[in-house]
Design a protein around this motif. Structure first.
Motif: not given
Length: 117
Positions: A34-39, A72-76, A80-85, A96-98
């Motif tokens: 949710r935070a990533l989509v808002k950001y 989740l799969d669609a976001l990753i 991809p830079e947000y996958e680990l987070w 490159g994971q932020i």
């Protein structure tokens, strides 16, 4: 009988589902999604993922709506830079994971020669 590629994909999906459901409480991961989509904004996420903007707006703002593994799969796939987070709540800028907070801080520090970019 499944092809070897399909078997591998099925195994990967099963591993992700296991981690998604059992290793960490879902609420924490949902909060990060949710935070990533808002950001990023539902409109930007929709454009990059090909999924409906209304779905992303609902994911971002309606806590009664459950986040799907497909979300989740669609976001990753799109970011991809947000996958680990997203998965673990961790960052590894060297790989490159932020996170959104890291990206924001990095942008603010860029003019001061202190960020990673």
């Amino acid at each position: 009988m499944l092809s070897s590629e399909a078997t591998i994909q099925t195994t990967i999906l099963a591993d992700k589902l296991f981690a998604f459901l059992l290793i960490e409480p879902l609420g924490m991961r949902e909060d990060r999604i949710r935070a990533l989509v808002k950001y990023l904004s539902p409109a930007m996420v929709a454009k990059k993922t090909g999924l409906d903007r209304r779905r992303w707006g609902t994911v971002a703002h309606n806590l009664k709506v459950k986040v799907r593994i497909e979300d989740l799969d669609a976001l990753i796939e799109a970011f991809p830079e947000y996958e680990l987070w997203l998965w673990k709540g961790e960052v590894d800028p060297g790989q490159g994971q932020i996170s959104p907070a890291y990206a924001e801080a990095d942008l603010k520090l860029a003019g001061q020669e202190a960020g990673s970019r």
